[in-house]
Design a protein around this motif. Structure first.
Motif, PDB file in Angstrom:
ATOM      1  N   GLN A 120       3.244  12.310 -10.158  1.00 46.62           N
ATOM      2  CA  GLN A 120       4.352  12.869 -10.928  1.00 46.62           C
ATOM      3  C   GLN A 120       5.064  13.963 -10.153  1.00 46.62           C
ATOM      4  OE1 GLN A 120       4.297  13.648 -15.420  1.00 46.62           O
ATOM      5  NE2 GLN A 120       3.792  15.664 -14.584  1.00 46.62           N
ATOM      6  N   ARG A 121       4.296  14.825  -9.522  1.00 49.35           N
ATOM      7  CA  ARG A 121       4.882  15.933  -8.758  1.00 49.35           C
ATOM      8  C   ARG A 121       5.684  15.411  -7.577  1.00 49.35           C
ATOM      9  NH1 ARG A 121       0.790  20.636  -7.483  1.00 49.35           N
ATOM     10  NH2 ARG A 121       0.966  20.741  -9.767  1.00 49.35           N
ATOM     11  N   LEU A 122       5.177  14.364  -6.919  1.00 50.47           N
ATOM     12  CA  LEU A 122       5.852  13.838  -5.740  1.00 50.47           C
ATOM     13  C   LEU A 122       7.180  13.179  -6.085  1.00 50.47           C
ATOM     14  CD1 LEU A 122       5.880  13.142  -2.706  1.00 50.47           C
ATOM     15  CD2 LEU A 122       4.624  11.059  -3.275  1.00 50.47           C
ATOM     16  N   ILE A 123       7.188  12.306  -7.083  1.00 49.58           N
ATOM     17  CA  ILE A 123       8.408  11.532  -7.334  1.00 49.58           C
ATOM     18  C   ILE A 123       9.528  12.396  -7.901  1.00 49.58           C
ATOM     19  CG2 ILE A 123       7.177   9.357  -7.557  1.00 49.58           C
ATOM     20  CD1 ILE A 123       7.309   9.567 -10.542  1.00 49.58           C
ATOM     21  N   ARG A 124       9.185  13.573  -8.413  1.00 49.36           N
ATOM     22  CA  ARG A 124      10.238  14.497  -8.842  1.00 49.36           C
ATOM     23  C   ARG A 124      11.118  14.923  -7.677  1.00 49.36           C
ATOM     24  NH1 ARG A 124       6.459  18.524 -12.444  1.00 49.36           N
ATOM     25  NH2 ARG A 124       6.471  17.347 -14.396  1.00 49.36           N
ATOM     26  N   GLU A 125      10.554  14.890  -6.455  1.00 45.05           N
ATOM     27  CA  GLU A 125      11.267  15.389  -5.278  1.00 45.05           C
ATOM     28  C   GLU A 125      12.110  14.319  -4.590  1.00 45.05           C
ATOM     29  OE1 GLU A 125       8.298  16.806  -2.638  1.00 45.05           O
ATOM     30  OE2 GLU A 125       7.366  18.180  -4.072  1.00 45.05           O
TER      31      GLU A 125
ATOM     32  N   GLN B 260      -9.140   1.530  -5.591  1.00 43.24           N
ATOM     33  CA  GLN B 260      -8.639   1.855  -6.930  1.00 43.24           C
ATOM     34  C   GLN B 260      -7.511   2.874  -6.897  1.00 43.24           C
ATOM     35  OE1 GLN B 260     -10.991   4.481  -9.522  1.00 43.24           O
ATOM     36  NE2 GLN B 260     -10.957   2.857 -11.066  1.00 43.24           N
ATOM     37  N   GLU B 261      -7.746   3.984  -6.180  1.00 52.92           N
ATOM     38  CA  GLU B 261      -6.750   5.056  -6.172  1.00 52.92           C
ATOM     39  C   GLU B 261      -5.417   4.580  -5.601  1.00 52.92           C
ATOM     40  OE1 GLU B 261     -10.815   7.037  -5.335  1.00 52.92           O
ATOM     41  OE2 GLU B 261      -9.776   5.187  -4.823  1.00 52.92           O
ATOM     42  N   THR B 262      -5.501   3.803  -4.510  1.00 52.76           N
ATOM     43  CA  THR B 262      -4.281   3.342  -3.847  1.00 52.76           C
ATOM     44  C   THR B 262      -3.502   2.369  -4.723  1.00 52.76           C
ATOM     45  OG1 THR B 262      -5.308   3.682  -1.694  1.00 52.76           O
ATOM     46  CG2 THR B 262      -3.408   2.201  -1.771  1.00 52.76           C
ATOM     47  N   LEU B 263      -4.189   1.467  -5.394  1.00 55.97           N
ATOM     48  CA  LEU B 263      -3.495   0.488  -6.230  1.00 55.97           C
ATOM     49  C   LEU B 263      -2.891   1.133  -7.469  1.00 55.97           C
ATOM     50  CD1 LEU B 263      -5.837  -2.628  -5.977  1.00 55.97           C
ATOM     51  CD2 LEU B 263      -3.800  -2.060  -4.650  1.00 55.97           C
ATOM     52  N   LEU B 264      -3.595   2.071  -8.088  1.00 53.99           N
ATOM     53  CA  LEU B 264      -3.032   2.738  -9.261  1.00 53.99           C
ATOM     54  C   LEU B 264      -1.786   3.532  -8.882  1.00 53.99           C
ATOM     55  CD1 LEU B 264      -6.310   3.916 -11.026  1.00 53.99           C
ATOM     56  CD2 LEU B 264      -4.644   2.290 -11.946  1.00 53.99           C
ATOM     57  N   ASN B 265      -1.859   4.280  -7.796  1.00 52.41           N
ATOM     58  CA  ASN B 265      -0.676   5.018  -7.348  1.00 52.41           C
ATOM     59  C   ASN B 265       0.418   4.064  -6.888  1.00 52.41           C
ATOM     60  OD1 ASN B 265      -1.438   7.709  -7.820  1.00 52.41           O
ATOM     61  ND2 ASN B 265      -2.634   7.787  -5.931  1.00 52.41           N
ATOM     62  N   GLY B 266       0.016   2.948  -6.268  1.00 51.41           N
ATOM     63  CA  GLY B 266       0.995   1.973  -5.826  1.00 51.41           C
ATOM     64  C   GLY B 266       1.769   1.369  -6.985  1.00 51.41           C
ATOM     65  N   ARG B 267       1.088   1.122  -8.096  1.00 53.85           N
ATOM     66  CA  ARG B 267       1.786   0.576  -9.275  1.00 53.85           C
ATOM     67  C   ARG B 267       2.804   1.570  -9.820  1.00 53.85           C
ATOM     68  NH1 ARG B 267      -3.701  -1.073 -10.718  1.00 53.85           N
ATOM     69  NH2 ARG B 267      -3.980  -3.234 -10.025  1.00 53.85           N
ATOM     70  N   ILE B 268       2.410   2.840  -9.844  1.00 53.53           N
ATOM     71  CA  ILE B 268       3.366   3.864 -10.305  1.00 53.53           C
ATOM     72  C   ILE B 268       4.613   3.840  -9.438  1.00 53.53           C
ATOM     73  CG2 ILE B 268       3.764   6.360 -10.481  1.00 53.53           C
ATOM     74  CD1 ILE B 268       0.803   6.648 -11.253  1.00 53.53           C
TER      75      ILE B 268
ATOM     76  N   VAL C  85       8.235  12.145   5.761  1.00 55.90           N
ATOM     77  CA  VAL C  85       7.051  11.384   5.362  1.00 55.90           C
ATOM     78  C   VAL C  85       6.217  12.212   4.398  1.00 55.90           C
ATOM     79  CG1 VAL C  85       4.936  10.273   6.166  1.00 55.90           C
ATOM     80  CG2 VAL C  85       7.044  10.057   7.502  1.00 55.90           C
ATOM     81  N   HIS C  86       5.820  11.600   3.293  1.00 60.17           N
ATOM     82  CA  HIS C  86       5.038  12.251   2.247  1.00 60.17           C
ATOM     83  C   HIS C  86       3.743  11.465   2.071  1.00 60.17           C
ATOM     84  CE1 HIS C  86       8.972  14.072   1.142  1.00 60.17           C
ATOM     85  NE2 HIS C  86       9.424  12.861   1.414  1.00 60.17           N
ATOM     86  N   PHE C  87       2.746  12.109   1.491  1.00 58.92           N
ATOM     87  CA  PHE C  87       1.442  11.476   1.325  1.00 58.92           C
ATOM     88  C   PHE C  87       0.985  11.580  -0.125  1.00 58.92           C
ATOM     89  CE2 PHE C  87       1.786  12.409   5.769  1.00 58.92           C
ATOM     90  CZ  PHE C  87       1.232  11.299   6.380  1.00 58.92           C
ATOM     91  N   LEU C  88       0.445  10.476  -0.619  1.00 59.76           N
ATOM     92  CA  LEU C  88      -0.111  10.432  -1.970  1.00 59.76           C
ATOM     93  C   LEU C  88      -1.487   9.798  -1.885  1.00 59.76           C
ATOM     94  CD1 LEU C  88       0.282  10.860  -5.021  1.00 59.76           C
ATOM     95  CD2 LEU C  88       1.333   8.584  -5.125  1.00 59.76           C
ATOM     96  N   SER C  89      -2.517  10.544  -2.262  1.00 61.43           N
ATOM     97  CA  SER C  89      -3.881  10.040  -2.144  1.00 61.43           C
ATOM     98  C   SER C  89      -4.648  10.127  -3.456  1.00 61.43           C
ATOM     99  CB  SER C  89      -4.640  10.806  -1.054  1.00 61.43           C
ATOM    100  OG  SER C  89      -4.650  12.197  -1.321  1.00 61.43           O
ATOM    101  N   ASN C  90      -4.566  11.249  -4.139  1.00 62.28           N
ATOM    102  CA  ASN C  90      -5.410  11.502  -5.304  1.00 62.28           C
ATOM    103  C   ASN C  90      -5.008  10.606  -6.464  1.00 62.28           C
ATOM    104  OD1 ASN C  90      -6.976  12.694  -7.398  1.00 62.28           O
ATOM    105  ND2 ASN C  90      -6.864  14.667  -6.364  1.00 62.28           N
ATOM    106  N   VAL C  91      -6.004  10.026  -7.137  1.00 57.46           N
ATOM    107  CA  VAL C  91      -5.725   9.181  -8.295  1.00 57.46           C
ATOM    108  C   VAL C  91      -5.203   9.986  -9.478  1.00 57.46           C
ATOM    109  CG1 VAL C  91      -8.011   9.290  -9.385  1.00 57.46           C
ATOM    110  CG2 VAL C  91      -6.649   7.183  -9.566  1.00 57.46           C
ATOM    111  N   ASP C  92      -5.345  11.292  -9.442  1.00 59.72           N
ATOM    112  CA  ASP C  92      -4.815  12.149 -10.497  1.00 59.72           C
ATOM    113  C   ASP C  92      -3.302  11.921 -10.614  1.00 59.72           C
ATOM    114  OD1 ASP C  92      -3.931  14.230 -12.135  1.00 59.72           O
ATOM    115  OD2 ASP C  92      -5.237  15.720 -11.217  1.00 59.72           O
ATOM    116  N   GLY C  93      -2.860  11.472 -11.779  1.00 60.92           N
ATOM    117  CA  GLY C  93      -1.451  11.177 -11.979  1.00 60.92           C
ATOM    118  C   GLY C  93      -0.541  12.366 -11.776  1.00 60.92           C
ATOM    119  N   SER C  94      -1.079  13.569 -11.857  1.00 63.28           N
ATOM    120  CA  SER C  94      -0.260  14.757 -11.610  1.00 63.28           C
ATOM    121  C   SER C  94       0.308  14.746 -10.199  1.00 63.28           C
ATOM    122  CB  SER C  94      -1.091  16.029 -11.821  1.00 63.28           C
ATOM    123  OG  SER C  94      -1.543  16.126 -13.161  1.00 63.28           O
TER     124      SER C  94
END
Length: 502
Positions: A172-177, A195-203, A160-169
């Protein structure tokens, strides 16, 4: 309540110059006196109190009818008046509420867990190996803490991994793995408008190639469906549970995927045991109440503005970050429950870090700085590893620091004097298990609520986070075009500079 808090002043004046080792020596039973609740042990002997101060604090709780307030919380009374809601996080894990409202909430929680188990079985039957939990604040901090803390006892088969910050970095770092063909994504947002969740969700949706392996935890099923999450893969959230109190709900989907459904149930059971304790134990023996009273004493009696949480267990390294939200979002209020201004201090600034690393970063200031910083030290008696020498060294450091903070050391060289007088509470867990972690987190939840009752504030709203989000939404067009209506002049100048560099 301000007048009652002012009643602590004579005791504080009497004890301001007292030495903690002298207070311990004056009471032959004080050192060993402790509260034991299931797997938790708490020792308050190194707090700067005496019998008179302790009695005054307990009288303060009795005068404020803390016991009645705790009963009202669990029974589903409207303890969140600014939003006209109950706060029924206890109903997510126990059926102790004595009202139709609480019983209905518990039934909904049980039904949601049953649906969650069905989705887990669906994922287990797939080729998915990795889960990404996308959320922020309470949709991230609680699940992230529990998954990290209980990794050693995890029985779930998913990473299980977590993505919270709206910072695209971060994305990017997570999906590389990860492999998109073997990854599922859980979007956690009550409104499904974060906002943060939807932007990351779209990525992540684009990276997955569509919504086939998208799941959601939300109160807004239509918006989740519009985003591309099938309705049958949406678990519920409710307005009677605040985000920072929600890890016990379907927000804990990621927890159950990581540690197994049995581990999740054990986590809930540990919290439920603390719920029963806080309702049944007398004030003098009530662990969350006594923890809250010592925070009140340090904040309002002795005037200390900060509080450190120092877990001596690497698995609890995320606990201070989790508690920052729980404490500071709940208690960071300057008006009373009726909206009137208050004239006493409320929330201490909460911070901390894991020992022994913290000893080599900020403990210098804790030992010899001009500010006295009360601390909660948290240790685990039995480790989940076989490195006995390491664990003995860890516990030796834990005990040494609490002793040094309280007692200090007087030498001829002023640069090397330790003034002592730094109060602390020591909390020990037998082992770090789902039950003990659930009890520990619930203890802090109830302590926060008791503090809010004693300060006369609402622990369950968080209007202070709204203004910045509103302004940020208004500034998005200006960042894109360079133009915006009635921009603050400093903000306008900064946007020009950003666009020039971009």
């Amino acid at each position: 309540m301000s007048a009652a808090l002012a009643g602590l002043a004579p005791h504080a004046a009497r004890l301001a110059a007292a030495r903690i080792p002298d207070l311990v020596a004056a009471d032959s039973e004080r050192a060993a006196r402790a509260l034991r609740v299931g797997p938790l042990y708490a020792n308050f002997a190194r707090q700067k109190t005496d019998a008179e101060a302790a009695a005054a604090l307990t009288a303060l709780a009795r005068e404020a009818d803390v016991a009645g307030a705790l009963r009202a919380l669990v029974d589903g009374a409207m303890v969140n008046p600014s939003e006209r809601r109950p706060a029924l996080h206890t109903a997510l894990r126990s059926d102790l509420g004595d009202s139709d409202t609480a019983r209905d909430a518990h039934a909904q929680a049980v039904a949601a867990r049953a649906r969650m188990l069905e989705l887990i079985a669906e994922l287990e039957a797939s080729e998915v190996t990795d889960i990404v939990n996308v959320g922020i604040g309470g949709s991230d901090l609680g699940p992230r803490l529990v998954v990290d803390a209980l990794g050693d006892v995890a029985t779930g088969r998913f990473r299980v991994h977590f993505l919270s910050n709206v910072d695209g970095s971060a994305a990017q770092r997570l999906i590389r793995e990860l492999d998109p063909a073997r990854t599922a994504v859980v979007l956690v947002s009550k409104s499904f408008g974060t906002q943060e969740t939807l932007l990351n969700g779209r990525i992540l949706k684009d990276w997955l190639g569509g919504g086939e392996r998208l799941y959601a935890v939300s109160a807004n099923v239509p918006k989740a469906e519009a985003f591309g999450v099938a309705a049958e893969r949406v678990l519920p959230m409710w307005d009677w549970v605040g985000g920072r109190y929600s890890l016990w709900s379907a927000v804990g989907f990621a927890i159950a995927l990581a540690i197994g459904s049995d581990g999740f149930e054990r986590l809930l059971a540990g919290a439920a045991s603390m719920d029963a304790h806080v309702l049944e134990a007398p004030l003098e023996e009530n662990l969350p109440v006594q923890h809250a009273l010592h925070v009140i004493w340090n904040r309002n009696g002795l005037g200390y503005p900060t509080h450190a949480v120092l877990p001596y267990d690497e698995r609890l390294a995320l606990l201070p970050a989790y508690l920052q939200q729980l404490v500071m979002e709940s208690l960071g209020k300057r008006v009373a429950r009726d909206g009137s201004a208050i004239d006493h201090a409320t929330v201490p600034v909460l911070w901390g870090g894991a020992g022994t690393n913290s000893q080599h970063s900020f403990f210098q200031a804790l030992h010899q700085g001009t500010d006295v910083i009360p601390c909660d030290f948290i240790g685990t008696a039995v480790p989940a590893h076989d490195y006995a020498d390491n664990h003995r060294a860890l516990l030796a450091n834990l005990l040494a620091q609490t002793e040094a903070f309280a007692n200090g050391a007087d030498v001829d060289d002023p640069q090397k004097v330790y003034p002592g007088g730094r109060p602390s509470t020591l909390i020990l867990l037998e082992t770090l298990s789902p039950e003990s972690l659930g009890a520990l987190i619930a203890m802090y939840e109830h302590s926060v609520y008791v503090q809010s009752v004693l300060w006369g504030i609402n622990a369950f709203d968080q209007w202070g986070v709204e203004l910045g989000k509103k302004i940020a939404g208004e500034l998005l067009p200006a960042l894109e075009s360079g133009e915006g209506a009635q921009l603050d002049p400093v903000t306008a100048a900064l946007i020009v500079e950003i666009r020039r560099r971009g």
